[in-house]
Design an enzyme around this catalytic site. Structure first.
Site, mmCIF file in Angstrom:
data_model
loop_
_atom_site.group_PDB
_atom_site.id
_atom_site.type_symbol
_atom_site.label_atom_id
_atom_site.label_comp_id
_atom_site.label_asym_id
_atom_site.label_seq_id
_atom_site.Cartn_x
_atom_site.Cartn_y
_atom_site.Cartn_z
ATOM 1 N N HIS A 143 -2.640 -23.958 10.300
ATOM 2 C CA HIS A 143 -1.281 -24.405 10.615
ATOM 3 C C HIS A 143 -1.171 -25.918 10.443
ATOM 4 C CE1 HIS A 143 2.285 -24.056 13.725
ATOM 5 N NE2 HIS A 143 2.615 -24.734 12.630
ATOM 6 N N HIS A 165 1.371 -28.995 8.498
ATOM 7 C CA HIS A 165 2.640 -29.300 7.831
ATOM 8 C C HIS A 165 2.580 -30.714 7.250
ATOM 9 C CE1 HIS A 165 4.511 -25.752 9.498
ATOM 10 N NE2 HIS A 165 4.389 -26.172 10.736
ATOM 11 N N ALA A 207 8.001 -28.260 9.074
ATOM 12 C CA ALA A 207 8.834 -27.170 9.587
ATOM 13 C C ALA A 207 10.214 -27.647 10.015
ATOM 14 C CB ALA A 207 8.131 -26.477 10.745
ATOM 15 N N SER A 208 10.270 -28.774 10.709
ATOM 16 C CA SER A 208 11.566 -29.250 11.192
ATOM 17 C C SER A 208 12.460 -29.709 10.052
ATOM 18 C CB SER A 208 11.386 -30.385 12.199
ATOM 19 O OG SER A 208 10.760 -31.507 11.590
ATOM 20 N N HIS A 229 7.910 -18.943 11.752
ATOM 21 C CA HIS A 229 8.107 -20.338 12.171
ATOM 22 C C HIS A 229 9.557 -20.756 11.960
ATOM 23 C CE1 HIS A 229 7.190 -24.403 13.175
ATOM 24 N NE2 HIS A 229 5.881 -24.286 12.998
ATOM 25 N N TYR A 264 11.015 -23.561 19.268
ATOM 26 C CA TYR A 264 9.802 -23.028 18.654
ATOM 27 C C TYR A 264 9.171 -21.952 19.547
ATOM 28 C CZ TYR A 264 9.414 -26.689 15.000
ATOM 29 O OH TYR A 264 9.617 -27.506 13.917
ATOM 30 N N HIS A 309 1.774 -21.583 17.700
ATOM 31 C CA HIS A 309 1.894 -22.224 19.009
ATOM 32 C C HIS A 309 1.334 -21.328 20.110
ATOM 33 C CE1 HIS A 309 5.477 -23.174 16.384
ATOM 34 N NE2 HIS A 309 4.724 -24.259 16.298
ATOM 35 N N GLU A 369 -1.822 -27.916 14.032
ATOM 36 C CA GLU A 369 -0.502 -28.479 13.722
ATOM 37 C C GLU A 369 -0.505 -29.988 13.992
ATOM 38 O OE1 GLU A 369 4.220 -27.220 14.196
ATOM 39 O OE2 GLU A 369 2.849 -26.848 15.862
#
Length: 344
Positions: A8, A10, A74-75, A180, A196, A225, A286
């Protein structure tokens, strides 16, 4: 000795030019004449190298991880912004950057794709981007947003047949999806602190309510998460499944659903590893993500999750190898194949 595979990661440190282009694209939704062209975004290999070497790669070396499955921030997916064309262009740009990072650092990064989802648009519209990323970029998985509306939950549950075209492609290509969500545009839900975790929990409950894996017995989902609230309330979910006359959760879910270790304190990791079988847990951090600070109680970064596994009295011996490497190779068989070609 195990490879430490972080499932995981990003690209949260992409050069500023990416964000600037995205802001121009968003402005262009209202003023089409100002919509930027893809060719307007210019990011050199040297800029990519610097953004990784000073950040993710530096921390991977410091913390002792070897490989990161690397997907767009992701955001930044923000599927609620614009229409399908906006999302499609944006996803293609972000996926290409992650592919370029993986080409520049092939021993450390393996790409996974975001999809060009858009509220109210048939999920099948994402298939061309999915296929391109698997066939041309060597992507080993995808991120699937169960709520493209950004916190308003206007999409059907994951068990609905509207999602089946994506699931069929996942089975065809033997890739998993990390469930996600992206940025919340609902003021009730903080993006990383509420939305999330809500989504992780919601996805599992949807899967309990349905019978998706009867139709797709080979489908694999990673719930990030640490699974949201699910491990903490495992008894509640076992009880609800029982009342719904569903099979035991170990049979109903755990052949297909996996949880990562993005849990940022020792008691949380201990609970996760007590409740969820070790075969269903994948190492992840993450890092440079939602929680970037140092825990004053330990003096270590919250997202240095390897420390929690190393300090565990529950995860010992071969179980650590499963969490660090073996489970990821099983859940991401395309990654396993790529590693074997390199003799790893």
């Amino acid at each position: 000795m195990s490879l430490i595979i972080d499932c995981h990661g990003h690209y949260t440190t992409a050069p500023k030019a990416l964000e600037n282009w995205r802001n121009a694209q968003i402005a262009g939704i209202k003023d089409p004449a100002s919509m930027p062209k893809v060719a307007d975004l210019k990011i050199s290999d040297d800029e990519l190298r610097e953004s990784i070497e000073l950040n993710q790669l530096r921390l991977m070396k410091e913390r002792g991880s070897d490989i990161t499955i690397f997907s767009p921030r992701a955001s930044f997916m923000a599927h609620h912004i614009g229409d399908f064309q906006v999302s499609s262009t944006w996803a293609a740009i972000c996926n290409e950057l992650c592919y370029r990072v993986a080409q520049l650092f092939p021993d450390h990064f393996i790409p996974a794709a975001m999809l060009p989802q858009s509220p109210g648009v048939d999920p099948a519209s994402c298939i061309p981007e999915l296929e391109k990323c698997v066939k041309e970029y060597g992507n080993v998985g995808i991120n699937l947003n169960p709520d493209p509306s950004g916190g308003h939950w206007t999409s059907p549950p994951l068990t609905d047949k509207a999602w089946y075209p994506i699931f069929e492609k996942m089975v065809e290509y033997d890739i998993p999806a990390m469930i996600h969500v992206s940025t919340s545009c609902n003021a009730c839900f903080h993006t990383t602190g509420a939305h999330y975790i809500n989504a992780d929990t919601t996805a599992v409950m949807q899967l309990i309510q349905g019978d998706l894996f009867a139709d797709f017995p080979e489908l694999r989902f990673i719930i990030p998460h640490g699974g949201g609230a699910v491990p903490y309330h495992w008894g509640r979910y076992r009880g609800l499944a029982q009342e719904m006359k569903k099979p035991l959760l170990k049979d109903h879910l755990l052949n297909n659903v996996f949880f990562d270790t993005c849990v940022y304190h020792q008691p949380g990791i201990d609970l996760l590893t007590k409740v969820i079988p070790v075969d269903n847990i994948l190492f992840a951090s993450e890092m440079i993500g939602a929680v970037r600070g140092i825990d004053p109680e330990t003096g270590n970064y919250y997202d240095d999750t390897k420390r929690y596994i190393e300090s565990s009295t529950i995860v010992v011996g071969d179980d650590r190898h499963k969490i660090y490497e073996a489970n990821a190779r099983r859940v991401f068989p395309r990654m396993d194949a790529q590693l074997k070609l390199k003799g790893r």
